[in-house]
Design an enzyme around this catalytic site. Structure first.
Site, PDB file in Angstrom:
ATOM      1  N   LEU A 291       0.850  -1.204   0.000  1.00 38.14           N
ATOM      2  CA  LEU A 291       0.000   0.000   0.000  1.00 38.14           C
ATOM      3  C   LEU A 291       0.881   1.248   0.000  1.00 38.14           C
ATOM      4  O   LEU A 291       0.836   2.073   0.907  1.00 38.14           O
ATOM      5  CB  LEU A 291      -0.947  -0.003   1.195  1.00 38.14           C
TER       6      LEU A 291
ATOM      7  N   ARG B  90       2.578   4.404  -2.726  1.00 38.15           N
ATOM      8  CA  ARG B  90       1.959   5.485  -3.513  1.00 38.15           C
ATOM      9  C   ARG B  90       0.925   4.935  -4.491  1.00 38.15           C
ATOM     10  O   ARG B  90      -0.190   5.447  -4.584  1.00 38.15           O
ATOM     11  CB  ARG B  90       3.059   6.235  -4.287  1.00 38.15           C
TER      12      ARG B  90
ATOM     13  N   ARG C 126       4.631  -4.811   5.015  1.00 38.51           N
ATOM     14  CA  ARG C 126       5.358  -5.255   6.205  1.00 38.51           C
ATOM     15  C   ARG C 126       4.869  -4.545   7.453  1.00 38.51           C
ATOM     16  O   ARG C 126       5.036  -5.017   8.562  1.00 38.51           O
ATOM     17  CB  ARG C 126       6.855  -5.055   5.996  1.00 38.51           C
TER      18      ARG C 126
ATOM     19  N   ARG D  19       6.263  -6.171 -10.225  1.00 36.17           N
ATOM     20  CA  ARG D  19       7.398  -6.727 -10.954  1.00 36.17           C
ATOM     21  C   ARG D  19       7.163  -8.223 -11.109  1.00 36.17           C
ATOM     22  O   ARG D  19       6.630  -8.866 -10.194  1.00 36.17           O
ATOM     23  CB  ARG D  19       8.705  -6.508 -10.174  1.00 36.17           C
TER      24      ARG D  19
ATOM     25  N   ASP E   4       0.768  -7.518 -16.086  1.00 34.28           N
ATOM     26  CA  ASP E   4       1.471  -6.485 -16.862  1.00 34.28           C
ATOM     27  C   ASP E   4       2.968  -6.768 -16.890  1.00 34.28           C
ATOM     28  O   ASP E   4       3.688  -6.241 -17.725  1.00 34.28           O
ATOM     29  CB  ASP E   4       1.209  -5.113 -16.213  1.00 34.28           C
TER      30      ASP E   4
ATOM     31  N   GLU F 244      10.977 -10.714 -18.845  1.00 36.15           N
ATOM     32  CA  GLU F 244      10.489  -9.868 -19.946  1.00 36.15           C
ATOM     33  C   GLU F 244      11.591  -9.681 -20.980  1.00 36.15           C
ATOM     34  O   GLU F 244      12.763  -9.535 -20.595  1.00 36.15           O
ATOM     35  CB  GLU F 244      10.049  -8.510 -19.394  1.00 36.15           C
TER      36      GLU F 244
ATOM     37  N   HIS G 285       3.899  -4.840 -20.078  1.00 35.30           N
ATOM     38  CA  HIS G 285       4.492  -3.835 -19.173  1.00 35.30           C
ATOM     39  C   HIS G 285       4.132  -2.407 -19.629  1.00 35.30           C
ATOM     40  O   HIS G 285       5.020  -1.591 -19.904  1.00 35.30           O
ATOM     41  CB  HIS G 285       6.018  -4.025 -19.111  1.00 35.30           C
TER      42      HIS G 285
HETATM   43  P1  NDP Z   1       6.187   2.549  -2.848  1.00 34.94           P
HETATM   44  O1  NDP Z   1       7.595   2.442  -2.398  1.00 34.94           O
HETATM   45  O2  NDP Z   1       5.409   3.765  -2.536  1.00 34.94           O
HETATM   46  O3  NDP Z   1       5.354   1.295  -2.282  1.00 34.94           O
HETATM   47  C1  NDP Z   1       5.891   0.012  -2.191  1.00 34.94           C
HETATM   48  C2  NDP Z   1       4.992  -0.806  -1.275  1.00 34.94           C
HETATM   49  O4  NDP Z   1       5.503  -2.143  -1.233  1.00 34.94           O
HETATM   50  C3  NDP Z   1       4.941  -0.306   0.163  1.00 34.94           C
HETATM   51  O5  NDP Z   1       3.607  -0.389   0.609  1.00 34.94           O
HETATM   52  C4  NDP Z   1       5.795  -1.311   0.916  1.00 34.94           C
HETATM   53  O6  NDP Z   1       5.335  -1.370   2.252  1.00 34.94           O
HETATM   54  C5  NDP Z   1       5.488  -2.582   0.137  1.00 34.94           C
HETATM   55  N1  NDP Z   1       6.488  -3.613   0.342  1.00 34.94           N
HETATM   56  C6  NDP Z   1       7.830  -3.511   0.146  1.00 34.94           C
HETATM   57  N2  NDP Z   1       8.426  -4.663   0.490  1.00 34.94           N
HETATM   58  C7  NDP Z   1       7.451  -5.510   0.905  1.00 34.94           C
HETATM   59  C8  NDP Z   1       7.428  -6.836   1.385  1.00 34.94           C
HETATM   60  N3  NDP Z   1       8.562  -7.541   1.506  1.00 34.94           N
HETATM   61  N4  NDP Z   1       6.241  -7.391   1.690  1.00 34.94           N
HETATM   62  C9  NDP Z   1       5.097  -6.683   1.561  1.00 34.94           C
HETATM   63  N5  NDP Z   1       5.040  -5.422   1.119  1.00 34.94           N
HETATM   64  C10 NDP Z   1       6.209  -4.837   0.796  1.00 34.94           C
HETATM   65  O7  NDP Z   1       6.243   2.277  -4.408  1.00 34.94           O
HETATM   66  P2  NDP Z   1       5.177   2.661  -5.535  1.00 34.94           P
HETATM   67  O8  NDP Z   1       3.802   2.418  -5.028  1.00 34.94           O
HETATM   68  O9  NDP Z   1       5.521   3.963  -6.140  1.00 34.94           O
HETATM   69  O10 NDP Z   1       5.557   1.542  -6.629  1.00 34.94           O
HETATM   70  C11 NDP Z   1       5.478   0.174  -6.298  1.00 34.94           C
HETATM   71  C12 NDP Z   1       6.161  -0.654  -7.354  1.00 34.94           C
HETATM   72  O11 NDP Z   1       5.375  -0.691  -8.542  1.00 34.94           O
HETATM   73  C13 NDP Z   1       7.510  -0.136  -7.848  1.00 34.94           C
HETATM   74  O12 NDP Z   1       8.551  -0.520  -6.968  1.00 34.94           O
HETATM   75  C14 NDP Z   1       7.636  -0.734  -9.221  1.00 34.94           C
HETATM   76  O13 NDP Z   1       8.383  -1.919  -9.176  1.00 34.94           O
HETATM   77  C15 NDP Z   1       6.194  -1.053  -9.615  1.00 34.94           C
HETATM   78  N6  NDP Z   1       5.789  -0.282 -10.778  1.00 34.94           N
HETATM   79  C16 NDP Z   1       5.392  -0.937 -11.912  1.00 34.94           C
HETATM   80  C17 NDP Z   1       5.044  -0.222 -13.037  1.00 34.94           C
HETATM   81  C18 NDP Z   1       4.609  -0.932 -14.269  1.00 34.94           C
HETATM   82  O14 NDP Z   1       4.817  -0.388 -15.339  1.00 34.94           O
HETATM   83  N7  NDP Z   1       4.008  -2.090 -14.158  1.00 34.94           N
HETATM   84  C19 NDP Z   1       5.095   1.235 -13.072  1.00 34.94           C
HETATM   85  C20 NDP Z   1       5.456   1.825 -11.821  1.00 34.94           C
HETATM   86  C21 NDP Z   1       5.797   1.075 -10.720  1.00 34.94           C
HETATM   87  P3  NDP Z   1       6.298  -1.800   3.481  1.00 34.94           P
HETATM   88  O15 NDP Z   1       7.625  -1.150   3.244  1.00 34.94           O
HETATM   89  O16 NDP Z   1       5.571  -1.298   4.687  1.00 34.94           O
HETATM   90  O17 NDP Z   1       6.346  -3.277   3.435  1.00 34.94           O
END
Ligand code: NDP
Length: 305
Positions: A145, A147, A168, A225, A249, A254, A272
């Protein structure tokens, strides 16, 4: 990797730009000969920056990456040299969330399947197209959860969905219910949307056990990813109808997509494209530029990783 044409032009107008050859002997030779000339490096989330590349650029002072994923950027290697890394968060939240909802609707309302059905001239026998699954009012589990995850949750609120999330740790000040146990979330929800960060920490977070917990009525959507999902386990679960369907996606290797997925009607596959709109790519390119310009003006990067 080529960037947006206008961004390449704008970079060339402001700086002396060289295109780095693709990884391999040509790149190695180029870096050996010219690696010490460069102050800045522009890359993308997909191309990334390995530690070896940072090492081969002894004068490097700033990195500006197109995209929000950091899984292929060696941040510790950059930090060890005191090199700030710019990226493009937030400007793509809307488009990625829009695509997540689009994929969710596409797979459970059978939109691509219906499209294929019409084009194949099969409408004379409508009973051959199975009924879909209602989205409005259904249970949505969001994994990650951040951005984008929060933006997806807001979209899903418009569909009157019941929303819970896993990460987490719980996120303060949001209205959605935190579920510390991923398996429990998978068991509870009708749709599991994955939008965590990639990288080692989340490698195969969605494994055979999570898919089993999601169950034969559950749908999986992945816009994070490919590495976050055990793709082999997912292929098996889809083939054996252990889950209802998946919309993807992103993939583990890829642009290679497991051929076993191509013929399955309960799967929606896109290449993607979550941030791939004119508007969002323009904003991402602008942020790449803004990060560089700020650095060379002696200011902090607007978006530093
Ligand atoms: P943020 O850093 O804002 O959010 C990442 C989220 O992942 C946080 O809620 C974090 O919460 C959670 N997270 C990280 N590690 C874990 C874990 N081990 N278990 C559970 N939750 C976890 O990133 P954004 O929302 O901006 O982007 C998220 C991802 O989306 C990017 O990293 C990118 O890889 C992907 N993306 C894909 C795109 C596409 O074209 N398909 C385009 C843009 C982004 P917490 O740390 O509390 O666990």
């Amino acid at each position: 990797m080529p960037l947006l044409p206008w961004l390449e032009r704008e970079l060339a107008r402001r700086y002396t730009v060289h295109l780095l050859p693709a990884a391999g002997p040509e790149r190695d030779a180029f870096l050996a000969a010219r690696g010490s000339e460069f102050d800045g490096l522009v890359t993308s989330a997909g191309a990334g920056v390995p530690a070896a590349l940072i090492e081969a650029l002894p004068r490097l002072r700033v990195i500006s990456s197109f995209g929000v994923g950091l899984d292929r950027l060696d941040l510790p290697a950059a930090a060890a040299r005191g090199i700030p890394v710019g990226y493009t968060p937030d400007v793509l939240n809307d488009c990625v969330a829009d695509l997540a909802m689009g994929l969710l609707l596409a797979v459970c309302r059978r939109i691509p399947e219906g499209d294929r059905f019409v084009r194949a001239g099969r409408w004379e026998r409508p009973e051959e197209l199975a009924l879909g699954r209602q989205v409005s009012g259904a249970r949505l589990g969001i994994v990650g959860l951040g951005r984008i995850g929060r933006t997806i949750a807001r979209r899903a609120g418009g569909f009157d969905m019941d929303i819970r999330y896993h990460a987490r740790r719980a996120v303060e000040g949001v209205e959605w219910t935190y579920e510390p146990d991923l398996l429990e979330l998978a068991r509870w929800c009708d749709f599991l949307v994955v939008i965590t960060a990639g990288g080692r920490e989340t490698f195969h977070l969605i494994d055979a056990r999570v898919l089993e917990a999601l169950g034969p009525e559950g749908f999986l959507v992945n816009v994070s990813r490919g590495s976050v999902i055990d793709e082999a386990a997912l292929v098996r679960a889809l083939q054996e109808r252990q889950i209802a369907g998946a919309a993807l996606d992103v993939f583990e290797n890829e642009p290679r997509v497991p051929p076993a997925l191509w013929s399955l009607d309960n799967v929606v596959l896109v290449p993607h494209i979550a941030s791939a709109t004119h508007q969002t790519r323009q904003a991402m390119g602008q942020r790449v530029l803004d990060n560089l310009v700020a650095f060379f003006a002696g200011q902090p990067l607007p978006s530093a990783a």
